[in-house]
Design a protein around this motif. Structure first.
Motif, short mmCIF file in Angstrom:
data_model
loop_
_atom_site.label_atom_id
_atom_site.label_comp_id
_atom_site.label_asym_id
_atom_site.label_seq_id
_atom_site.Cartn_x
_atom_site.Cartn_y
_atom_site.Cartn_z
N GLN A 30 0.83 -1.20 0.00
CA GLN A 30 0.00 0.00 0.00
C GLN A 30 0.86 1.26 0.00
N MET A 41 -6.76 4.66 -3.33
CA MET A 41 -6.92 3.69 -2.24
C MET A 41 -8.17 2.84 -2.45
N SER A 42 -9.17 3.39 -3.08
CA SER A 42 -10.36 2.60 -3.38
C SER A 42 -10.03 1.49 -4.38
N THR A 45 -8.00 -1.14 -2.53
CA THR A 45 -8.87 -1.96 -1.69
C THR A 45 -9.57 -3.03 -2.52
N ASP A 46 -10.06 -2.65 -3.68
CA ASP A 46 -10.71 -3.62 -4.57
C ASP A 46 -9.74 -4.71 -5.00
N ILE A 48 -7.12 -5.77 -3.32
CA ILE A 48 -6.88 -6.64 -2.17
C ILE A 48 -8.04 -7.63 -2.02
N THR A 62 -1.84 -9.96 -5.45
CA THR A 62 -1.92 -8.50 -5.41
C THR A 62 -0.92 -7.88 -6.36
N PHE A 129 -4.92 -1.64 7.51
CA PHE A 129 -5.77 -1.73 6.33
C PHE A 129 -7.18 -1.24 6.65
N SER A 132 -7.01 2.68 7.22
CA SER A 132 -6.73 3.47 6.01
C SER A 132 -7.84 3.38 4.98
N ASN A 133 -8.71 2.39 5.10
CA ASN A 133 -9.81 2.26 4.15
C ASN A 133 -11.15 2.64 4.75
N ASN A 140 -16.43 4.36 5.07
CA ASN A 140 -16.33 3.69 3.78
C ASN A 140 -17.23 2.47 3.67
#
Length: 179
Positions: A30, A41-42, A45-46, A48, A62, A129, A132-133, A140
């Motif tokens: 990240q 970051m979106s 996240t997807d 991951i 990843t 994680f 941050s998300n 979120n």
């Protein structure tokens, strides 16, 4: 710098310095994604989420998906090879040494110290994680439905012998149905 060389160096470095398995690598990956401005970051996240659902090691998955997103099929190949190469080289060397010295008191003592540290790194990765998300301390993902799904999934992992893949599949289906 050439994007392919930059990716090779970045993912090789990640593969070289990351211990504790794929989930422990997520914060490092990240950070590199943020430093290189490769994705939002979106998007990360997807990736991951998809990487966790796919068969195989999450770090390799990843890296491969990131490589593809950054530079297509060649980027995927470079990222996959470069993140895996250090592990291959190190395991060949360490494997030979471990077989030879596995009963030595210093080796046993080192592993005694490594085990709890690796657990701490994985816990840190999960918490970092989530923060941050926006899962912890943000807006979120967490609503009442997500919270219930999180708790049920956690309990199922602890209390049953179901394979996590079934839980991931079921969670995806439930997500489609209720969200």
């Amino acid at each position: 710098m050439n994007i392919f060389l930059d990716m090779f160096i970045t993912f090789f470095k990640l593969g070289l310095v990351s211990f504790g398995g794929g989930y422990a690598m997520i914060p490092l990956i990240q950070k590199e994604v943020e430093n290189h401005h490769w994705l939002t970051m979106s998007q990360f996240t997807d990736i991951i989420a998809v990487s966790a659902m796919a068969p195989g090691p999450i770090a390799t998955n990843t890296a491969t998906i990131l490589g593809y997103k950054i530079a297509g099929l060649l980027g995927a190949a470079i990222a996959c090879i470069s993140v895996s190469l250090p592990s291959l080289l190190l395991i060949l060397i360490i494997g030979q040494l471990f077989i030879k010295y596995q009963n030595h008191r210093i080796v046993k003592a080192a592993f005694y110290g490594l085990r709890p540290t690796i657990v701490a790194i994985i816990a840190y990765a999960a918490i970092k994680f989530a923060i941050s998300n926006g899962i912890i301390g943000g807006s979120n993902f967490i609503d009442i439905k997500s919270s219930i799904l999180l708790v049920v999934a956690f309990i199922m992992l602890i209390k049953t012998k179901y394979h996590p893949a079934y839980l991931i599949l079921a969670s995806g289906i439930i997500g489609i149905m209720i969200f």
